[in-house]
Scaffold this motif. Structure first.
Motif, PDB file in Angstrom:
ATOM      1  N   TYR B  92       0.773  -1.240   0.000  1.00 26.26           N
ATOM      2  CA  TYR B  92       0.000   0.000   0.000  1.00 26.26           C
ATOM      3  C   TYR B  92       0.805   1.290   0.000  1.00 26.26           C
ATOM      4  N   VAL B  95       1.195   1.655  -3.584  1.00 22.81           N
ATOM      5  CA  VAL B  95      -0.052   2.132  -4.198  1.00 22.81           C
ATOM      6  C   VAL B  95      -0.185   3.642  -3.986  1.00 22.81           C
ATOM      7  N   PHE B  96       0.138   4.095  -2.781  1.00 26.47           N
ATOM      8  CA  PHE B  96       0.029   5.514  -2.443  1.00 26.47           C
ATOM      9  C   PHE B  96       0.926   6.366  -3.350  1.00 26.47           C
ATOM     10  N   ARG B 284      -5.663   7.692  -3.201  1.00 22.65           N
ATOM     11  CA  ARG B 284      -4.840   7.884  -2.003  1.00 22.65           C
ATOM     12  C   ARG B 284      -5.569   7.439  -0.753  1.00 22.65           C
ATOM     13  N   ALA B 287      -5.531   3.761  -0.491  1.00 30.48           N
ATOM     14  CA  ALA B 287      -4.258   3.181  -0.064  1.00 30.48           C
ATOM     15  C   ALA B 287      -4.224   3.057   1.456  1.00 30.48           C
TER      16      ALA B 287
END
Lengths: 86, 539
Positions: B92, B95-96, B284, B287
């Motif tokens: 994550y 991902v962010f 965001r 995430a």
């Protein structure tokens, strides 16, 4: 990974964001540091409760990083959308 | 288990029919002006908010196969099988970082697939094709494995026998899935994901609160699992595993988690789910919110230990020689029939959501990066959508043939390979979101070298039960520890990319034209440059 085109965020805030995002990698990749049974928590060996607790902390860290990116100043910057939110 | 359990089956069928109705009804949900546009059919109108995206991505990433395979790995090998938890956490932060940039640039340029971005960024149709082909190859066995998940619960419910009678329920479930995916596109799995996740959360929470009380508490579960795992297996003369990792497998544990975390957000089905978000910040926020599912996954993994701690379950699973039956058998033994039906429905519906998204992702890749890029550059959005709809059917028929005609170990081996392959698109896709320094031919060469290395190395691994593709880990050259092949191949990939980029730049070999600008990576939905109206032709 720095956001090249982003408006200048205060250096200290950038460092904090970087630390928040890198910390989970350091914690989880140091496998020998948590590969043990004791101390147990509610019957869970350390190996399990430590990793489960860090899922919650990882989520909290990302949430904090998100809050910090939204606090950026600079009204007409390309990243202005971050302040506006929804 | 010799007879079909009527109550379980009835509850299971009820929920499958429910999601079928939801799937068809989804065509009318948040409807755009036309469904004959890839932005509508393939990305649900690019309009989903934080809440819908959370369910959609959660339904997409945490598949039925995960729910079967992760506890099965823990059941069979102990702590080593738990690597999915760190993977599902450290994915994550990545991902962010990459998610919002990919969302923005795709929104500005109307990209539908990850390969669209790579083609536009590096001005190379061949590099786009490489990314698209990798994605399609990785999607096919992954879809097939969703069927394996459904098969596992059908087996435990007693739906077996031979030939058509055994395969018919699977066939019907998939035919219905194909039909509503065809008509509703991405809206179908988005809406069904609500049902799926409500069921999964309910089942897991009940399981982790209720089963330990029946088995003498968590402490006892871990202790019995440890006793069972450390018993020496007469066939291999080695213990099956341990409830903590040892010096022998620390590296494997860490590299599997890290290598897989690179793959999570660049899998085509994840990109499809993410691009359907309506705003940049939706990614965001997700995430930070999606790790809730990771917590669920970690607790679910421990069901493998519960199966070990319950002697009748452990014996039944070992007799069937299939650890994938661990969770279904556990549910069958401890829950009343009606709730076992609910639990099995959760797994069944959990297979349909990702299967739908994956088939949409694979068909979008084919349509945009093979069909349109090489054969029909003048294809209209309506034509693109029709091709995608048709290909989504082909993909599902292919996956069905895969599972029914071949041994299921083929699908498992190929999914293992798919994970190794997809990581090799990380340099052009994820790092490409931050820098344009890489040369397009260097990226293509690095990808090719790593694909060959990863495939050959994986082929050479044997296990007690398999001669080839026995495990995803192998000796890391120079370091001499055992690590995830995908990560070793990725390092090799990066080396080739960097060396060749320096060389090609020194030789002044023509580089492609970058159609993106730095501001594109930060754009949001209300930006004037964003083209998200269906009537604006994309591409």
């Amino acid at each position: 990974m720095p956001n090249k085109a982003a408006p200048p965020t205060r250096p200290l805030v950038r460092v904090v964001i970087a630390v928040l995002l890198i910390a989970p990698f350091v914690i989880y990749l140091a496998v020998p540091s948590y590969a043990k049974i004791k101390p147990r928590l509610a019957g869970f060996p350390f190996f399990y409760w430590w990793q489960l607790v860090w899922v919650i902390l990882t989520a909290a860290f990302i949430g904090l990083a998100y809050a910090l990116t939204r606090r950026r100043t600079g009204g007409s910057s390309p990243d202005r959308a971050d302040e506006k939110g929804e | 288990m010799d007879h079909v359990n009527g109550v379980e089956l009835a509850v299971f069928v009820f929920f499958l029919l429910l999601v079928t109705v939801v799937g068809f009804a989804a065509a009318r949900w948040r409807r755009g002006q036309t469904l004959l546009h890839l932005d509508e059919w393939g990305l649900g109108g690019r309009s989903f908010g934080t809440f819908v995206t959370w369910f959609l991505l959660g339904g997409d990433l945490y598949t039925a196969y995960t729910f079967i395979a992760v506890p099965a790995a823990v059941f069979a090998s102990g702590a080593m099988g738990f690597w999915s938890l760190p993977y599902a956490a450290i994915a994550y932060p990545i991902v962010f970082l990459i998610g919002p940039r990919l969302w923005s640039v795709s929104h500005v340029h109307g990209y539908v697939t990850p390969a669209d971005f790579v083609r536009g960024r590096f001005g190379s149709k061949s590099l786009g094709l490489a990314v698209a082909v990798t994605g399609i190859l990785a999607m096919m066995p992954y879809i097939a494995l969703q069927l394996v998940g459904i098969q596992a619960v059908l087996t435990v419910m007693g739906v077996k026998g031979s030939g058509l009678a055994r395969d018919l329920p699977l066939f019907i479930a998939f035919a219905l899935l194909a039909a509503y995916t065809y008509t509703s596109g991405l809206r179908a799995p988005a809406l069904i994901a609500f049902v799926k996740d409500a069921l999964i959360y309910l089942v897991i929470i009940v399981a982790i609160l209720y089963i330990p009380t029946k088995l003498g508490g968590w402490g006892h579960i871990f202790d019995s699992a440890q006793a069972s795992l450390t018993k020496v297996n007469p066939a291999t003369h080695k213990p099956g595993g341990s409830i903590v990792t040892s010096d022998l497998n620390h590296w494997a544990y860490g590299t599997l988690a890290l290598g897989s975390s690179l793959a999570l957000f660049i899998y085509p089905h994840t990109v499809t789910g993410a691009l359907a978000a309506g705003r940049r910040n939706v990614i965001r926020r997700n995430a930070a919110l999606l790790p809730a599912y990771s917590l669920l996954l970690g607790l679910l993994a421990l069901l493998g230990y519960m199966a070990l701690a319950k002697p009748d379950v452990a014996a039944a699973v070992k007799a069937a020689k299939n650890p994938q039956l661990a969770v279904p058998t556990l549910f069958d033994h401890v829950f009343p029939s009606w709730f076992t039906g609910v639990a099995f429905a959760a797994i069944g519906v959990g297979a349909l959501v990702p299967a739908a998204i994956m088939s949409i992702a694979a068909s979008n890749l084919f349509t945009r990066n093979v069909y349109k890029a090489f054969f029909r550059p003048e294809a209209s959005p309506a034509e693109e959508t029709r091709v995608s709809q048709f290909v989504s059917l082909l993909v599902k028929v292919g996956a069905l043939i895969f599972v029914l005609a071949f041994d299921k170990s083929l699908a498992i081996n190929l999914q293992l390979l798919g994970g190794i392959w997809i990581v090799q698109t990380f340099p052009s896709l994820a790092i490409g979101l931050f820098t344009r320094w890489f040369h397009r031919w260097a990226l293509l060469a690095g990808w090719a070298v790593a694909m060959v290395y990863g495939t050959v190395t994986a082929y050479r691994q044997s296990s007690p039960t398999q001669k080839h593709f026995g495990q995803p880990i192998a000796d890391i050259p120079l370091i001499h520890h055992t690590g995830y092949i995908a990560l070793t191949a990725f390092v090799l990939n990066m080396l080739v990319v960097v060396v060749l980029t320096v060389l090609l730049r020194a030789l002044k070999v023509a580089d492609g034209v970058d159609e993106t600008s730095p501001a594109d990576f930060l754009a949001d939905a209300d930006d004037a440059r964003v083209r998200d109206l269906p009537e604006v032709t994309t591409g």
